[in-house]
Design an enzyme around this catalytic site. Structure first.
Site, PDB file in Angstrom:
ATOM      1  CG  ASP A   1      -9.059 -64.229  22.593  1.00 28.80           C
ATOM      2  OD1 ASP A   1      -8.394 -63.638  23.464  1.00 28.80           O
ATOM      3  OD2 ASP A   1      -8.572 -65.095  21.843  1.00 28.80           O
TER       4      ASP A   1
ATOM      5  CD  GLU B   1      -8.438 -63.673  14.133  1.00 30.94           C
ATOM      6  OE1 GLU B   1      -7.996 -64.569  13.386  1.00 30.94           O
ATOM      7  OE2 GLU B   1      -9.346 -63.837  14.944  1.00 30.94           O
TER       8      GLU B   1
ATOM      9  CD  GLU C   1     -10.795 -71.276  10.687  1.00 27.67           C
ATOM     10  OE1 GLU C   1     -10.482 -70.064  10.596  1.00 27.67           O
ATOM     11  OE2 GLU C   1     -11.685 -71.690  11.443  1.00 27.67           O
TER      12      GLU C   1
ATOM     13  CG  HIS D   1     -10.229 -67.607  19.960  1.00 21.75           C
ATOM     14  ND1 HIS D   1      -9.509 -66.456  19.740  1.00 21.75           N
ATOM     15  CD2 HIS D   1     -10.548 -68.079  18.722  1.00 21.75           C
ATOM     16  CE1 HIS D   1      -9.409 -66.235  18.445  1.00 21.75           C
ATOM     17  NE2 HIS D   1     -10.033 -67.207  17.810  1.00 21.75           N
TER      18      HIS D   1
END
Length: 521
Positions: free
Chosen positions: A160, A253, A262, A411
């Site tokens: 990406d 990230e 998440e 992505h």
């Protein structure tokens, strides 16, 4: 009871081996002490006589259990481990019930103490139960770390180029923030961000990675010898790791779908509280979720038609219709992840800001966003479209990484919550509602969306409950749109930010925000 920072000591009446003879372990001429201590670096229970507890019986508190046999009598059992193939048990008789109760409380506290496995010259990992383990299901965590432990998934993220290129630019163009500084890479993955920080002149980088990818990161870093000595990879969760020094800057990230999926943002915040010096920098430092109502008849019919299978009344002689309603709800409970045309938006976007430098971990457990829009067209609203961006507020250059429709696709794509019942609106009509996100133990969120619009004297309301953990991954390219909705997308994407020109890597170069703007974040 005697107590100091590293130990607690209790006087006991007697101690007996848990055998058939149940003989006393110590003479009755000297007092017997039970001492909880951290002297060896791991919590221990030492039972013996004299100031030095000579000939002491030693139990590793971490692998031992304490049971009450009576008001003033307890049983301590040590589990078998690698060193000992059998367990051991002793009976401890206290002088009274109060002292027995105090010992039990102290034992449980000592069991929770943070202990390191190795000296902290290059960081270490706690052996105690993690805060992460308390709030995340073990099955979810196992799948999560297995997924990110595979090179093919790391490759997907590395390729990406909008994502990777923006991170590279944000770091290299802000060398002043990294030069000679200690950096912690939270959730380091392949170690690529650690290598970027080392390229920018970091004094040392601690790359924390809990999955098996940590071993690959070590290989990658070792294969770049000019940077190798500047990076230490620590395999463990950020909630458990101990570092020998504070960090001047965190890089990570931590973004998932809709920014928060998440639940890694929580780990990023925990790392901030544990490792970052006061007024240290975070790359990224701010995240924003953008939301706008959309109209997409094709998408709505696609989802609704999935449930028509369950409308069959004679499927091999079976009537499937009793399950049609549940199937219909089930399909609409999936957020749609795809890249869509910004001309599908029917009102200017609103934003919810999360300042990573000041947000509390608990603030991320529930996120409540009131919604208010003004429709620009006459149409049917099919749901709420969402995307996010993050700010790298460097001292030299400020950069935004955006996932907005119309910007180069990442992505993450974009996300849409589709309503089971569309709303009819006219130009200039107000649309109100609420987006409520509630974290759950599968490392994601339950989404509650409600939108309302007043038509004459009648209030239309449509609600849906979605699981961010179970999205519908649709297509990677923008979908067709109705010509009747053709309008200026730049007015709808963001009501508070215009898109400037892009660099060659696709990232967005921003002018430095005003002090007042940053303060408000």
């Amino acid at each position: 009871m005697e107590e100091n920072q590293k130990q607690k000591q209790f006087l006991v009446s007697s101690v007996s081996e848990l055998t058939s003879s149940s003989s006393s372990l110590f003479s009755k001429t000297e007092p017997v002490f039970a001492r909880l201590s951290l002297d060896s670096g791991s919590p221990e229970l030492r039972i013996g006589q004299g100031a030095e507890l000579s000939d002491a019986v030693v139990f590793n508190v971490k692998i031992s259990q304490l049971f009450k046999l009576g008001p003033a009598e307890s049983l301590c059992v040590s589990e078998a481990n690698k060193e000992k193939s059998h367990s051991r048990g002793i009976s401890i008789q206290f002088r009274n019930e109060e002292e027995s109760r105090a010992f039990h409380c102290a034992f449980e506290q000592w069991k929770k103490e943070v202990v390191v496995q190795e000296p902290l010259n290059n960081g270490a990992v706690s052996t105690s139960k993690s805060k992460f383990d308390d709030k995340i299901e073990a099955s979810s965590a196992k799948m999560y770390f297995h997924y990110y432990g595979q090179l093919l998934h790391q490759q997907n993220m590395l390729q990406d180029f909008v994502r990777t290129g923006t991170y590279y630019s944000a770091v290299i163009e802000n060398r002043a923030d990294f030069l000679g500084r200690v950096v912690v890479d939270v959730g380091a993955g392949s170690g690529i961000l650690s290598l970027f920080a080392a390229q920018a002149g970091a004094k040392h980088v601690y790359a924390i990675e809990a999955s098996e990818m940590a071993d690959y990161a070590r290989q990658l870093i070792a294969g770049n010898p000019s940077l190798n000595d500047k990076i230490t990879v620590i395999k463990g969760k950020v909630e458990d790791v101990e570092l020998p020094e504070k960090a001047d800057i965190l890089i990570s990230e931590p973004m998932g779908t809709l920014l928060v999926n998440e639940r890694m943002l929580e780990s990023y915040v925990i790392a901030r509280d544990r490792f970052l010096v006061q007024n240290g920098k975070m790359f990224p430092g701010v995240g924003r979720i953008h939301m706008a109502p959309f109209s997409d008849e094709y998408l709505y019919m696609e989802i609704a038609n999935k449930a028509t299978f369950w409308q069959q009344q004679n499927y091999f002689g079976v009537d499937l219709t009793p399950l049609h309603g549940s199937a219909y709800q089930g399909y609409f409970s999936q957020p749609v992840v795809d890249a869509f045309d910004s001309r599908l938006l029917v009102a200017p976007a609103v934003s919810h800001v999360i300042n990573f430098s000041s947000v509390k971990e608990e603030d991320l457990y529930e996120i409540d966003v009131p919604l208010r829009f003004l429709s620009t067209v006459s149409t049917r609203i099919h749901g709420l479209a969402c995307w996010f961006d993050v700010l790298f507020n460097g001292s030299t250059v400020q950069r935004w990484l955006t996932t907005a429709p119309g910007a180069p696709t990442t992505h993450w794509y974009q996300l849409r919550c589709v309503l089971p019942q569309p709303l009819y609106v006219m130009p200039g009509q107000e649309i109100t509602g609420r987006l409520h996100l509630v974290a759950h133990k599968a490392q994601s969120y339950t989404i509650y969306l409600t939108l309302s619009a007043l038509v004459g004297d009648m209030l239309q309301t449509s609600s849906v409950k979605l699981d961010l953990k179970e999205p519908y991954y649709r297509m990677s390219q923008p979908q067709a749109y109705s010509a009747a909705q053709d309008q200026n997308p730049s007015q709808l994407l963001q009501s508070d930010m215009q898109f400037p020109s892009r660099d060659d890597d696709g990232s967005i170069l921003m002018q430095p925000p005003s002090p007042n703007e940053l303060h408000s974040l």
